[in-house]
Design a protein around this motif. Structure first.
Motif, short mmCIF file in Angstrom:
data_model
loop_
_atom_site.label_atom_id
_atom_site.label_comp_id
_atom_site.label_asym_id
_atom_site.label_seq_id
_atom_site.Cartn_x
_atom_site.Cartn_y
_atom_site.Cartn_z
N LEU A 43 0.82 -1.53 0.28
CA LEU A 43 -0.12 0.11 0.07
C LEU A 43 0.76 1.13 0.04
CD1 LEU A 43 -2.41 -1.06 2.71
CD2 LEU A 43 -2.43 -1.59 0.16
N ARG A 44 0.18 2.46 -0.21
CA ARG A 44 1.10 3.59 -0.18
C ARG A 44 0.66 4.50 0.14
NH1 ARG A 44 3.93 5.67 -6.08
NH2 ARG A 44 5.74 7.32 -4.47
N ASP A 45 0.64 4.89 1.05
CA ASP A 45 -0.29 6.24 1.75
C ASP A 45 -0.07 7.57 1.12
OD1 ASP A 45 -0.43 8.71 3.89
OD2 ASP A 45 1.49 7.86 4.96
N GLN A 46 -1.67 7.90 1.48
CA GLN A 46 -2.18 8.69 0.75
C GLN A 46 -1.51 10.46 0.78
OE1 GLN A 46 -6.58 8.33 1.08
NE2 GLN A 46 -6.89 6.79 -0.37
N ASP A 47 -0.93 10.68 2.39
CA ASP A 47 -0.86 11.55 2.60
C ASP A 47 0.83 11.81 2.80
OD1 ASP A 47 -3.42 12.44 3.62
OD2 ASP A 47 -2.92 11.53 5.14
N ASN A 48 1.40 11.10 2.20
CA ASN A 48 2.74 10.92 2.02
C ASN A 48 3.10 9.36 1.16
OD1 ASN A 48 5.49 10.84 2.27
ND2 ASN A 48 6.23 10.83 4.88
N PRO A 49 3.39 10.36 -0.52
CA PRO A 49 4.14 9.47 -0.78
C PRO A 49 5.46 8.93 -1.34
CG PRO A 49 3.84 12.10 -1.80
CD PRO A 49 3.92 11.59 -0.71
N LEU A 50 6.18 9.48 0.06
CA LEU A 50 7.60 8.68 0.23
C LEU A 50 7.04 6.98 1.26
CD1 LEU A 50 9.51 12.04 1.16
CD2 LEU A 50 9.81 9.84 -1.19
N ARG A 51 6.04 6.59 1.79
CA ARG A 51 5.85 5.69 2.68
C ARG A 51 5.20 4.45 2.33
NH1 ARG A 51 4.32 8.25 7.95
NH2 ARG A 51 2.92 9.30 7.04
#
Length: 97
Positions: A43-51
């Motif tokens: 999954l990818r964090d919607q608020d932090n594209p680095l996470r």
């Protein structure tokens, strides 16, 4: 045997998030096909594209350890993409409810 749940949070180095995303995505299908794997999602964090977050479920800890140490796709990731990683947080969890 006791099931093992893992949340692994992988942070990309700034500017290398798309490269890391491609490399992380490449380990998903082979991991899903490994003995003992019950769930393996990226999954990818919607608020932090680095996470990026892996949600894993394994039938037992020994098979998860085998995946992590002996999996050719994991070894390939370590050899070719680990330098795009800023940091990693791993949580090994037991279900309580």
């Amino acid at each position: 045997m006791k099931e093992l749940h893992i949340i692994a949070v992988v942070y990309a180095k700034a500017g290398r998030e798309e490269e890391l995303c491609a490399h992380l995505s490449a380990v998903v299908a082979p991991s899903q096909n490994e003995e003992g794997n019950l769930r393996y999602e990226l999954l990818r964090d919607q608020d932090n594209p680095l996470r990026f977050v892996f949600v894993e479920q394994w039938s037992d800890a020994a098979l998860q350890q085998k995946h992590h140490v002996e999996g050719k796709h994991i070894q390939e990731f370590q050899a070719h993409a680990a330098d795009a990683v800023e940091k990693v947080e791993v949580y090994r969890l037991d279900r309580i409810a």
